[in-house]
Write an enzyme that holds these catalytic residues in place. Sequence first.
Site, mmCIF file in Angstrom:
data_model
loop_
_atom_site.group_PDB
_atom_site.id
_atom_site.type_symbol
_atom_site.label_atom_id
_atom_site.label_comp_id
_atom_site.label_asym_id
_atom_site.label_seq_id
_atom_site.Cartn_x
_atom_site.Cartn_y
_atom_site.Cartn_z
ATOM 1 N N LYS A 69 49.548 33.642 43.124
ATOM 2 C CA LYS A 69 48.396 33.123 42.384
ATOM 3 C C LYS A 69 48.804 31.953 41.496
ATOM 4 O O LYS A 69 49.702 32.078 40.670
ATOM 5 C CB LYS A 69 47.777 34.218 41.513
ATOM 6 N N LEU A 103 45.573 39.986 37.174
ATOM 7 C CA LEU A 103 46.581 39.040 36.714
ATOM 8 C C LEU A 103 45.810 37.953 35.982
ATOM 9 O O LEU A 103 44.902 37.344 36.542
ATOM 10 C CB LEU A 103 47.382 38.463 37.882
ATOM 11 N N ASP A 104 46.164 37.723 34.726
ATOM 12 C CA ASP A 104 45.370 36.870 33.856
ATOM 13 C C ASP A 104 45.178 35.458 34.411
ATOM 14 O O ASP A 104 46.008 34.944 35.165
ATOM 15 C CB ASP A 104 46.029 36.757 32.479
ATOM 16 N N PHE A 105 44.104 34.831 33.962
ATOM 17 C CA PHE A 105 43.761 33.448 34.301
ATOM 18 C C PHE A 105 44.943 32.510 34.077
ATOM 19 O O PHE A 105 45.228 31.633 34.892
ATOM 20 C CB PHE A 105 42.570 33.028 33.427
ATOM 21 N N SER A 107 48.152 33.347 33.887
ATOM 22 C CA SER A 107 49.403 33.851 34.448
ATOM 23 C C SER A 107 49.470 33.498 35.931
ATOM 24 O O SER A 107 48.463 33.175 36.554
ATOM 25 C CB SER A 107 49.510 35.368 34.264
#
Length: 239
Positions: A69, A103-105, A107
């Site tokens: 990502k 999974l954070d924006f 990260s």
Amino acid sequence: MEERLQKVMAHAGVDSRRACEEIIREGRVTVNGEVAHLGLKVNPQEDIILIDGKPLGGTEQKRYLILNKPFGFITTVNDQFGRKDVLDLVSDIPERIYPVGRLDFDSEGLVFLTNDGSLAHKVMHPSFEIPKTYSVVLEGKITMDSVYRLRTGIILEDGRTAPAKVKLLETSNSESRFHLTIHEGRNRQVRRMCSKIGHEVKRLIRVGIGPLELGNLPSGKYRNLTKEEIRLLKQAVDS
């Protein structure tokens, strides 16, 4: 393990939890031959769940992928703000797959995607204690006292964290690099842990989930898991 039906449906990628509640209210879901009601608890590994007469998850070929990502993508399937999500990066996959966990924006790194609802549930649920490993870059030089605190548990607003594994890679006066392994899945947990020891996270990359490793997979690209990786992942959640 039993969970509310709408939660199981949402985890299986049917729709958002609120939309799943409406599907249940409409009488379109049966569990073991009986029309389901809102609030019903089910075991997705034992109960026969049908939506419009079709098994939950359908009869699609099971798919197992990992994606690297990039920064600026979200892992939420339905986003009210219209932000880019990870499914945009796997749009050529014909099966309806969905990301497992968050999974954070801001990260980066490894996201596991599948249409195997049972396996997804086990990987995501904290009771199975599947370890997640992150490559962390902090502002400033981390002290051994801070490393000890990470390894023994940090007190956050929602309670003390479980002990983490820390592998120091490089430290200087300007920044510190290390690998951090945890098995909990609290919201922005790694960033909050680092904030509690007095450091701001400059970059956060998830590099491992259980036996799965990001390796040299390019940012924004995905690959299918090997048969051995699938076997090891299933073994990890069933051990």
